[in-house]
Design an enzyme around this catalytic site. Sequence first.
Site, short mmCIF file in Angstrom:
data_model
loop_
_atom_site.label_atom_id
_atom_site.label_comp_id
_atom_site.label_asym_id
_atom_site.label_seq_id
_atom_site.Cartn_x
_atom_site.Cartn_y
_atom_site.Cartn_z
N LYS A 16 0.95 -1.14 0.03
CA LYS A 16 0.07 -0.15 0.04
C LYS A 16 0.72 1.35 0.09
CE LYS A 16 -2.19 -0.91 3.78
NZ LYS A 16 -1.30 -2.40 4.25
N ARG A 90 -10.10 0.35 8.19
CA ARG A 90 -9.57 -0.83 8.62
C ARG A 90 -10.69 -1.94 9.52
NH1 ARG A 90 -3.93 -0.16 8.79
NH2 ARG A 90 -2.87 -1.73 9.41
N ARG A 129 11.90 -5.46 4.82
CA ARG A 129 11.59 -4.05 4.60
C ARG A 129 12.35 -3.34 5.70
NH1 ARG A 129 5.78 -1.76 5.70
NH2 ARG A 129 5.90 -3.01 7.63
N ARG A 162 10.90 -1.58 11.43
CA ARG A 162 9.75 -1.21 12.09
C ARG A 162 9.65 -2.23 13.16
NH1 ARG A 162 4.81 0.24 8.18
NH2 ARG A 162 3.76 -1.07 10.07
N ARG A 173 -0.53 -9.12 13.52
CA ARG A 173 -1.37 -8.25 12.51
C ARG A 173 -2.06 -8.87 11.45
NH1 ARG A 173 4.16 -5.43 10.64
NH2 ARG A 173 2.66 -4.18 9.25
#
Length: 219
Positions: A16, A90, A129, A162, A173
């Site tokens: 996203k 969400r 990431r 992160r 998640r």
Amino acid sequence: MAGLGLILLGAPGSGKGTQAARLAGAYALQHLSTGDLLRDEVRRGTPLGKEAKGFMDAGGLVPDALILGMVRARLEEGGEKGFLLDGFPRTLGQAEALEGMLDGLGRKLDHALFLDVPEDELVARLALRRSCPGCGRVYHLKVSPPAADGLCDACGQGLIQRLDDTEAVVRERLKVYAASTHPLVEHYEKRKLLRHIIALGGIETIQVQLRAILGEPGA
Ligand code: G5P
Ligand code: MG
């Protein structure tokens, strides 16, 4: 005339933020990422950030009361500019609240762009990431690495992993996504706003598919 009204829908790691950054530039959109806004509140140590941090670090959802005011304020600031919502709504409750906000502002949604990626690929992407804590730019150590090891191409800051990208939090998640967010796919399908993108095959290929849906910028 008001600009496009877009939602980018998809699981953690579906791309996203990566696609939003490219679309926002090309279509002059206000990129509104609730995750980025929350991380900024946490970094600045604001009361909202302090309240949100525990939920985020554990991979849970931040309560609607904190999210909705933040989104409403940004949409109002954006005026007639097109908007691209990334990570919001969400939950079905947030989707309904959004409809009310947009009605109040005389705005509408044009497309809910669903980036569909299988779970094993999501886990693999998030493990590699790296993110810039300064400007929010996102990298992948193999697919889109920075030019200089560990440093952001755009602002030169040191890249970080992160806190919610550890394997255990990623699993949580993904569970929260399946239970609370994935039902939005059906919600927007019923409203004939859903555009389904199989988001595999490379960042630029996916960007081309998105642009084919949106049409030429400025057209
Ligand atoms: P966020 O920040 O909204 P998530 O979990 O929705 O977090 P995330 O992790 O930011 O989403 P993304 O933006 O979908 O994922 O993915 P990305 O960063 O662009 O890409 C992931 C990796 O894959 C990167 O390394 C990228 O380079 C690579 N990549 C991208 N595209 C491709 C591709 O095509 N191919 C390949 N091979 N790689 C690619 O939310 C964080 C937390 O904030 C709270 C919650 O606590 C949440 O957990 N929060 C909210 N809580 C309640 N309500 C809300 N509305 C909330 N919003 C945030
Ligand atoms: Mg993101």
